[in-house]
Design a protein around this motif. Sequence first.
Motif, PDB file in Angstrom:
ATOM      1  N   GLU A 111       8.542  -2.931  12.541  1.00 14.52           N
ATOM      2  CA  GLU A 111       9.050  -3.457  11.280  1.00 14.52           C
ATOM      3  C   GLU A 111       9.355  -2.278  10.368  1.00 14.52           C
ATOM      4  O   GLU A 111       8.449  -1.520   9.993  1.00 14.52           O
ATOM      5  N   LYS A 112      10.614  -2.096  10.040  1.00 19.28           N
ATOM      6  CA  LYS A 112      11.044  -0.979   9.206  1.00 19.28           C
ATOM      7  C   LYS A 112      10.885  -1.342   7.735  1.00 19.28           C
ATOM      8  O   LYS A 112      11.224  -2.447   7.325  1.00 19.28           O
ATOM      9  N   VAL A 113      10.355  -0.387   6.970  1.00 11.97           N
ATOM     10  CA  VAL A 113      10.221  -0.552   5.526  1.00 11.97           C
ATOM     11  C   VAL A 113      10.837   0.689   4.885  1.00 11.97           C
ATOM     12  O   VAL A 113      10.374   1.808   5.103  1.00 11.97           O
ATOM     13  N   ILE A 114      11.886   0.464   4.111  1.00 10.97           N
ATOM     14  CA  ILE A 114      12.579   1.548   3.415  1.00 10.97           C
ATOM     15  C   ILE A 114      12.381   1.341   1.922  1.00 10.97           C
ATOM     16  O   ILE A 114      12.567   0.238   1.417  1.00 10.97           O
ATOM     17  N   GLY A 115      11.980   2.394   1.228  1.00 15.04           N
ATOM     18  CA  GLY A 115      11.761   2.285  -0.215  1.00 15.04           C
ATOM     19  C   GLY A 115      10.594   3.119  -0.655  1.00 15.04           C
ATOM     20  O   GLY A 115      10.452   4.265  -0.244  1.00 15.04           O
ATOM     21  N   THR A 116       9.728   2.527  -1.438  1.00 13.10           N
ATOM     22  CA  THR A 116       8.556   3.243  -1.951  1.00 13.10           C
ATOM     23  C   THR A 116       7.337   2.939  -1.083  1.00 13.10           C
ATOM     24  O   THR A 116       7.324   1.954  -0.334  1.00 13.10           O
ATOM     25  N   VAL A 117       6.333   3.768  -1.234  1.00 10.22           N
ATOM     26  CA  VAL A 117       5.070   3.534  -0.528  1.00 10.22           C
ATOM     27  C   VAL A 117       4.470   2.205  -0.983  1.00 10.22           C
ATOM     28  O   VAL A 117       3.868   1.482  -0.192  1.00 10.22           O
ATOM     29  N   GLU A 118       4.674   1.866  -2.245  1.00  9.45           N
ATOM     30  CA  GLU A 118       4.174   0.588  -2.759  1.00  9.45           C
ATOM     31  C   GLU A 118       4.869  -0.585  -2.061  1.00  9.45           C
ATOM     32  O   GLU A 118       4.242  -1.611  -1.800  1.00  9.45           O
ATOM     33  N   ASP A 119       6.168  -0.432  -1.740  1.00  9.08           N
ATOM     34  CA  ASP A 119       6.878  -1.472  -0.976  1.00  9.08           C
ATOM     35  C   ASP A 119       6.213  -1.667   0.385  1.00  9.08           C
ATOM     36  O   ASP A 119       6.029  -2.789   0.846  1.00  9.08           O
ATOM     37  N   LEU A 120       5.848  -0.561   1.008  1.00  7.45           N
ATOM     38  CA  LEU A 120       5.178  -0.612   2.310  1.00  7.45           C
ATOM     39  C   LEU A 120       3.854  -1.352   2.198  1.00  7.45           C
ATOM     40  O   LEU A 120       3.562  -2.250   2.996  1.00  7.45           O
ATOM     41  N   ILE A 121       3.050  -0.999   1.226  1.00  7.50           N
ATOM     42  CA  ILE A 121       1.734  -1.619   1.042  1.00  7.50           C
ATOM     43  C   ILE A 121       1.880  -3.113   0.791  1.00  7.50           C
ATOM     44  O   ILE A 121       1.168  -3.926   1.393  1.00  7.50           O
ATOM     45  N   ARG A 122       2.824  -3.490  -0.071  1.00  3.88           N
ATOM     46  CA  ARG A 122       3.044  -4.916  -0.345  1.00  3.88           C
ATOM     47  C   ARG A 122       3.431  -5.663   0.930  1.00  3.88           C
ATOM     48  O   ARG A 122       2.958  -6.768   1.182  1.00  3.88           O
ATOM     49  N   LYS A 123       4.283  -5.049   1.737  1.00  2.77           N
ATOM     50  CA  LYS A 123       4.742  -5.690   2.980  1.00  2.77           C
ATOM     51  C   LYS A 123       3.561  -5.926   3.932  1.00  2.77           C
ATOM     52  O   LYS A 123       3.430  -7.008   4.502  1.00  2.77           O
ATOM     53  N   ILE A 124       2.714  -4.940   4.100  1.00  4.44           N
ATOM     54  CA  ILE A 124       1.596  -5.065   5.033  1.00  4.44           C
ATOM     55  C   ILE A 124       0.538  -6.032   4.497  1.00  4.44           C
ATOM     56  O   ILE A 124      -0.005  -6.836   5.254  1.00  4.44           O
ATOM     57  N   CYS A 125       0.263  -5.976   3.220  1.00  4.12           N
ATOM     58  CA  CYS A 125      -0.812  -6.787   2.629  1.00  4.12           C
ATOM     59  C   CYS A 125      -0.394  -8.252   2.414  1.00  4.12           C
ATOM     60  O   CYS A 125      -1.270  -9.089   2.200  1.00  4.12           O
ATOM     61  N   SER A 126       0.894  -8.531   2.479  1.00  2.00           N
ATOM     62  CA  SER A 126       1.332  -9.919   2.206  1.00  2.00           C
ATOM     63  C   SER A 126       1.102 -10.839   3.384  1.00  2.00           C
ATOM     64  O   SER A 126       0.906 -10.485   4.478  1.00  2.00           O
TER      65      SER A 126
END
Length: 126
Positions: A111-126
């Motif tokens: 799963e690719k996440v492009i953006g900020t580290v916070e975007d990554l954290i939100r994606k994983i924690c959701s």
Amino acid sequence: MKFYVASGFLNKKDVQYVSRELIRCGFILTYNWTKNERPTTLADLKAIGIKEKHAVLDSDIVVILLPGGKGTHIELGIALAAGKKVFLYSPNGDINDFELTSTFYHLPEVEKVIGTVEDLIRKICS
């Protein structure tokens, strides 16, 4: 759920930040390689490599922070071969640039996440 974060030493602070935030979300870190000093002997490299390999295999998810070091892509390979869910983070769109990307970045379990580290954290924690 257990996780491991792979990246290069240049991203050490981001790895620590992502790890702290995922722990806050209830995840369990399998190995914190950022506590290591740079290895100075082949024996040190071997010992760290064994710990990192076991940490990837013991994880439910593996987070890859790009740009990574030499070991990052090996850890990605171990995770893919072991059938782990992979979150591939890039601060820019290079992972989708045909001249710069890798075939393995586009597998279904990545799963690719492009953006900020916070975007990554939100994606994983959701």
